[in-house]
Design a protein around this motif. Structure first.
Motif, mmCIF file in Angstrom:
data_model
loop_
_atom_site.group_PDB
_atom_site.id
_atom_site.type_symbol
_atom_site.label_atom_id
_atom_site.label_comp_id
_atom_site.label_asym_id
_atom_site.label_seq_id
_atom_site.Cartn_x
_atom_site.Cartn_y
_atom_site.Cartn_z
ATOM 1 N N VAL A 100 0.813 -1.223 0.000
ATOM 2 C CA VAL A 100 0.000 0.000 0.000
ATOM 3 C C VAL A 100 0.840 1.263 0.000
ATOM 4 C CG1 VAL A 100 -2.039 -1.055 1.023
ATOM 5 C CG2 VAL A 100 -0.240 -0.137 2.521
ATOM 6 N N ASP A 101 2.086 1.158 0.504
ATOM 7 C CA ASP A 101 2.955 2.336 0.520
ATOM 8 C C ASP A 101 4.341 1.909 0.978
ATOM 9 O OD1 ASP A 101 3.800 4.945 0.240
ATOM 10 O OD2 ASP A 101 2.200 5.801 1.493
ATOM 11 N N LYS A 102 5.283 2.843 0.896
ATOM 12 C CA LYS A 102 6.661 2.622 1.354
ATOM 13 C C LYS A 102 7.070 3.805 2.216
ATOM 14 C CE LYS A 102 7.395 1.814 -3.037
ATOM 15 N NZ LYS A 102 7.993 1.583 -4.363
ATOM 16 N N ALA A 103 7.919 3.538 3.220
ATOM 17 C CA ALA A 103 8.382 4.604 4.115
ATOM 18 C C ALA A 103 9.897 4.497 4.268
ATOM 19 C CB ALA A 103 7.701 4.498 5.480
ATOM 20 N N ARG A 104 10.547 5.649 4.494
ATOM 21 C CA ARG A 104 12.017 5.680 4.499
ATOM 22 C C ARG A 104 12.634 5.644 5.891
ATOM 23 N NH1 ARG A 104 13.341 10.837 1.191
ATOM 24 N NH2 ARG A 104 11.600 9.998 -0.010
ATOM 25 N N ASN A 105 11.823 5.725 6.940
ATOM 26 C CA ASN A 105 12.334 5.589 8.313
ATOM 27 C C ASN A 105 11.173 5.249 9.241
ATOM 28 O OD1 ASN A 105 11.132 8.144 9.380
ATOM 29 N ND2 ASN A 105 12.579 9.089 7.935
ATOM 30 N N GLY A 106 11.494 4.972 10.493
ATOM 31 C CA GLY A 106 10.472 4.542 11.438
ATOM 32 C C GLY A 106 9.377 5.571 11.663
ATOM 33 N N ARG A 107 9.757 6.844 11.751
ATOM 34 C CA ARG A 107 8.751 7.880 12.003
ATOM 35 C C ARG A 107 7.784 7.999 10.823
ATOM 36 N NH1 ARG A 107 11.299 13.273 13.928
ATOM 37 N NH2 ARG A 107 11.724 11.873 15.700
ATOM 38 N N ASP A 108 8.347 7.990 9.624
ATOM 39 C CA ASP A 108 7.525 8.008 8.408
ATOM 40 C C ASP A 108 6.625 6.766 8.380
ATOM 41 O OD1 ASP A 108 6.579 8.759 5.914
ATOM 42 O OD2 ASP A 108 8.277 7.873 4.820
ATOM 43 N N GLY A 109 7.177 5.641 8.818
ATOM 44 C CA GLY A 109 6.410 4.402 8.841
ATOM 45 C C GLY A 109 5.220 4.467 9.778
ATOM 46 N N LEU A 110 5.406 5.060 10.965
ATOM 47 C CA LEU A 110 4.304 5.169 11.929
ATOM 48 C C LEU A 110 3.171 6.030 11.365
ATOM 49 C CD1 LEU A 110 6.260 5.611 15.292
ATOM 50 C CD2 LEU A 110 5.054 3.568 14.481
ATOM 51 N N GLU A 111 3.556 7.108 10.674
ATOM 52 C CA GLU A 111 2.532 7.983 10.074
ATOM 53 C C GLU A 111 1.735 7.239 8.996
ATOM 54 O OE1 GLU A 111 4.692 11.338 8.656
ATOM 55 O OE2 GLU A 111 5.109 12.149 10.673
ATOM 56 N N LYS A 112 2.431 6.400 8.228
ATOM 57 C CA LYS A 112 1.759 5.683 7.155
ATOM 58 C C LYS A 112 0.976 4.473 7.656
ATOM 59 C CE LYS A 112 4.578 7.551 3.477
ATOM 60 N NZ LYS A 112 5.570 7.358 2.399
ATOM 61 N N ILE A 113 1.360 3.943 8.818
ATOM 62 C CA ILE A 113 0.533 2.905 9.460
ATOM 63 C C ILE A 113 -0.802 3.520 9.867
ATOM 64 C CG2 ILE A 113 0.280 1.492 11.559
ATOM 65 C CD1 ILE A 113 3.270 0.868 11.354
ATOM 66 N N GLU A 114 -0.726 4.707 10.422
ATOM 67 C CA GLU A 114 -1.941 5.435 10.818
ATOM 68 C C GLU A 114 -2.824 5.720 9.600
ATOM 69 O OE1 GLU A 114 -4.449 7.756 13.416
ATOM 70 O OE2 GLU A 114 -2.637 6.676 14.025
ATOM 71 N N GLN A 115 -2.182 6.060 8.491
ATOM 72 C CA GLN A 115 -2.910 6.437 7.279
ATOM 73 C C GLN A 115 -3.535 5.235 6.564
ATOM 74 O OE1 GLN A 115 -0.437 8.476 4.434
ATOM 75 N NE2 GLN A 115 -1.968 8.362 2.798
#
Length: 360
Positions: A30-45
């Motif tokens: 569904v998406d890709k993230a470049r670090n843990g913080r970005d990942g948490l935001e995209k988990i929420e999204q």
């Protein structure tokens, strides 16, 4: 459709993992993230079913992100780790924190290596998407944790005893054998740390794990347990109160060594797709004809250990314990063992150590 979020600081690795996962018809990235913080935001999204987490990332590491995930969504996480001492140690920490499982980071240089990682990754994502999030919990903390070194602890050899006829067709002692896979590191911690220092028998263990990670697992378990835990080495003589973990990439087998029992490691063909294999360990143990075996099958994918358990029951006095569905992260291996109708008791994880002691 299983929704996966890929989190990695390397653009190359994000693309490689995404391509691997997208090749399966039931998985979508569904998406890709470049670090843990970005990942948490995209988990929420995106609210993915599974997330892959690189262990080492800038801004927020995979471990830091995993800690936040376990406090909030408990999204099943598969760690992606480099095969280095630091990477392996961090991965073992992630297992304790509640990660579903991990894969070794593909090298990208050898197509065979990539294909193997691809199959492993897809299989783990498929299982992770079905796991109950209630089972993804951190391992219990010990307040009396006292790191120790195994070589400082003197353990008596596990020697053979002659049978009634004076011959050694049968060993007059008990050997404990444990097999596990996905969810195993945390399960092993729960079982081994509950055994007393004077545990009277040796323990041999197969944990499905690639080369480079089992030493960190054994060192971590050794630091937490009253018994001694080590990565098995060729020629090790079994000692009472010591647990030997098969090194990744090698089958663990036992054989006579004079009046003692020794460990033999080999790289013979995969068994059930694994090396080390629980079946390979159980078959070897059955051929040794010990007087008694306590065989334990815990959480894991597949059916490794099933045929070996049947052989053990046929050739040796064996008490078999399987982990219950209620506590197994993945109920595949325990269910396969139970289906043989040779399992003597089915126990929740927290009761397995006391069941082993009861049979002792």
């Amino acid at each position: 459709m299983i929704k996966v979020l890929v989190v990695d600081d390397s653009a190359f690795m994000r693309k490689m993992l995404s391509d691997m996962l997208s090749s399966h018809p039931d998985i979508t990235v569904v998406d890709k993230a470049r670090n843990g913080r970005d990942g948490l935001e995209k988990i929420e999204q995106h609210k993915p079913d599974v997330v892959t987490l690189d262990v080492e990332m800038p801004v927020m590491t995979g471990i830091e992100a995993l800690e936040e995930i376990m406090k909030t969504t408990r999204t099943p996480a598969i760690m992606v780790s480099s095969v280095t001492k630091e990477g392996a140690e961090t991965t073992m920490r992630a297992m304790e924190l509640g990660a579903f499982d991990f894969i070794a980071k593909p090298s990208g240089a050898i197509s065979l290596d990539i294909d193997k990682v691809k199959d492993d990754l897809i299989e783990k994502v498929l299982h992770a998407s079905k796991v109950s999030r209630k089972k993804l919990t951190p391992a219990p903390k010990r307040t009396d944790e006292k790191p120790k070194r195994i070589e400082r602890i003197q353990r008596p050899d596990f020697s053979l005893e002659p049978g009634p006829s004076g011959k050694r067709e049968v060993l007059g002692k008990t050997i404990v054998a444990i097999g596990t896979s996905t969810g195993g590191p945390k399960a092993l911690q729960r079982v081994l740390t509950a055994l007393p220092e004077n545990f009277p028998f040796p323990i041999i263990i197969v944990q499905h794990m690639p080369k480079g990670f089992t030493r960190s697992l054994s060192e971590r378990l050794n630091s937490l347990s009253a018994i001694s835990v080590k990565e098995a080495e060729e020629g090790d003589i079994l000692k009472k109160g010591v647990a030997y973990i098969a090194p990744g990439g090698y089958h663990l087998k036992v054989r006579r060594a004079g009046t003692s029992v020794g460990i033999h490691l080999d790289q013979s063909p995969l068994v059930n797709g694994h090396r080390p294999s629980v079946d390979a360990m159980f078959f070897s143990l059955a051929d040794l004809h010990p007087e008694r075996v306590i065989a334990v099958v815990m959480t894991g994918m597949g059916s490794d250990g099933k045929q070996g358990l049947i052989r053990l029951k046929q050739l040796s006095k064996t008490k078999a314990i399987a982990e219950s569905e209620r506590t197994s992260v993945v109920f595949g291996m325990p269910k396969a063992a139970i289906d043989t109708h040779f399992v003597d008791s089915v126990k929740d994880l927290e009761d397995i150590s006391s069941e082993i002691l009861r049979y002792c």
